[in-house]
Design an enzyme around this catalytic site. Structure first.
Site, PDB file in Angstrom:
ATOM      1  N   TYR A  32      41.491  45.281  43.158  1.00 47.22           N
ATOM      2  CA  TYR A  32      41.897  43.882  43.177  1.00 47.22           C
ATOM      3  C   TYR A  32      42.883  43.639  44.313  1.00 47.22           C
ATOM      4  O   TYR A  32      43.545  44.560  44.803  1.00 47.22           O
ATOM      5  CB  TYR A  32      42.505  43.444  41.831  1.00 47.22           C
ATOM      6  CG  TYR A  32      43.902  43.969  41.561  1.00 47.22           C
ATOM      7  CD1 TYR A  32      45.029  43.268  42.001  1.00 47.22           C
ATOM      8  CD2 TYR A  32      44.103  45.158  40.860  1.00 47.22           C
ATOM      9  CE1 TYR A  32      46.307  43.748  41.748  1.00 47.22           C
ATOM     10  CE2 TYR A  32      45.376  45.631  40.609  1.00 47.22           C
ATOM     11  CZ  TYR A  32      46.477  44.924  41.053  1.00 47.22           C
ATOM     12  OH  TYR A  32      47.749  45.401  40.814  1.00 47.22           O
ATOM     13  N   CYS A  33      42.962  42.379  44.742  1.00 49.32           N
ATOM     14  CA  CYS A  33      43.918  41.951  45.762  1.00 49.32           C
ATOM     15  C   CYS A  33      44.199  40.469  45.512  1.00 49.32           C
ATOM     16  O   CYS A  33      43.864  39.940  44.450  1.00 49.32           O
ATOM     17  CB  CYS A  33      43.389  42.214  47.167  1.00 49.32           C
ATOM     18  SG  CYS A  33      41.829  41.383  47.536  1.00 49.32           S
ATOM     19  N   THR A  34      44.804  39.793  46.457  1.00 49.37           N
ATOM     20  CA  THR A  34      45.234  38.411  46.232  1.00 49.37           C
ATOM     21  C   THR A  34      44.060  37.462  46.025  1.00 49.37           C
ATOM     22  O   THR A  34      43.993  36.744  45.027  1.00 49.37           O
ATOM     23  CB  THR A  34      46.096  37.910  47.411  1.00 49.37           C
ATOM     24  OG1 THR A  34      47.160  38.826  47.633  1.00 49.37           O
ATOM     25  CG2 THR A  34      46.655  36.531  47.118  1.00 49.37           C
TER      26      THR A  34
END
Length: 317
Positions: free
Chosen positions: A174-176
């Site tokens: 996951y990331c922004t």
């Protein structure tokens, strides 16, 4: 609220990125949008802010281009512009990691909806992997997530060896907003990891559609807001003031430009240290004046596209 913030990306081949940049910059100026947009041979990446009607027209026009038919906008409300300037630039990659040969539009991890991610993340055969930088995951991250000690995403490939212990697990990245996961998950597959997934739309979409459950702290964003709340289910603050170690999610840059460390600093300590991260930086002869924000944007020169590749500030911004 009268304004919207749009976060988006799309990996797709662009044959003439310089020409596209010129046309796209003019479009943004016409619609009075501000923000940061990157154009590359591999696609488009941006975060912009603007009035509702202008943002609606921008989304309509971008989606009308067949190359961006699969693009999804993450949409948040704002009281005003969250940027002071407009930058539209051509770069080698739409997110710099030094892997131009990795093409997410050909192969990438399995996309999980926010609801699917929420249902899978706590399973015993799953590892949740944060692919963001230190200053981002220190401000907020998913409970029990594996984090990497990196100052910049371009360091990600050299850290993959540390993940070998998880090759028999399902890896949920996951990331922004999802863009880093496209490259990260594709690279993990390239390195022999078989069960790689990614949170589609990233933390922002997870907050909008799944309430942000079990995301601890705040989400770092790359606009004037700096940090936003995403968890409406079980929120918490996990970051601490760099100086006094009390809970704080107030991110600043050290007022000493020779340091310029990006870190949490509570209002009390920031006031006492005049925006510096330490007494030493407070006494530095080059220290910048502190106006209470802890941000030091570069001045604009009122750029127009025909004048060259510099920045443009909208009138009154």
């Amino acid at each position: 609220m009268d304004y919207l913030v749009l976060l988006y990306y799309c990996y797709t081949p662009l044959e003439n990125p310089e020409q596209f940049r010129e046309e796209h910059h003019r479009l943004c100026l016409h619609l009075n949008l501000l923000g940061r947009i990157i154009v590359a041979p591999e696609g488009l990446n941006g975060t912009v802010s603007g009035r509702r009607a202008d943002c609606a027209e921008y989304m309509r026009l971008v989606k009308a281009d067949p190359r961006f038919a699969a693009l999804e906008f993450k949409i948040e409300e704002a009281a005003a512009h969250t940027f002071q300037k407009l930058h539209v630039r051509v770069k080698a990659e739409i997110v710099h990691v030094g892997l131009p040969a990795i093409k997410p539009y050909e192969r990438t991890g399995i996309h999980l909806s926010p609801e699917q991610f929420r249902d899978l993340k706590d399973q015993p055969d799953v590892v949740v992997l944060d692919v963001r930088s230190d200053y981002e995951h220190r401000l907020g991250r998913f409970k029990n997530a594996v984090t990497l000690d990196i100052e910049n995403f371009r360091e990600f490939p050299e850290k993959v060896a540390e993940l070998a212990q998880y090759k028999d697990k399902k890896i949920l990245t996951y990331c922004t907003g999802g863009i880093k996961c496209e490259k990260a998950s594709a690279f993990l597959l390239d390195q022999g990891f078989d069960n790689v997934y990614q949170l589609h739309g990233g933390i922002i979409k997870y907050g909008l559609e799944a309430g942000g459950e079990d995301f601890e702290g705040q989400c770092y964003v790359f606009d004037g807001r700096v940090a936003v709340d995403v968890n409406r289910v079980n929120p918490s603050v996990i970051s601490e003031c760099h100086h006094c170690h009390t809970p704080s999610s107030r991110m600043v840059n050290c007022a000493n430009p020779q340091c310029n460390a990006h870190l949490p600093l509570c209002e009390t300590c920031a006031g006492e240290l005049a925006g510096a991260c330490s007494p030493t930086c407070q006494q530095h002869p080059a220290k910048r004046p502190y106006d209470g924000t802890g941000t030091y944007p570069r001045l604009s020169n009122h750029y127009r596209p025909e004048q060259g590749l510099v920045s443009y500030r909208a009138p009154g911004a």
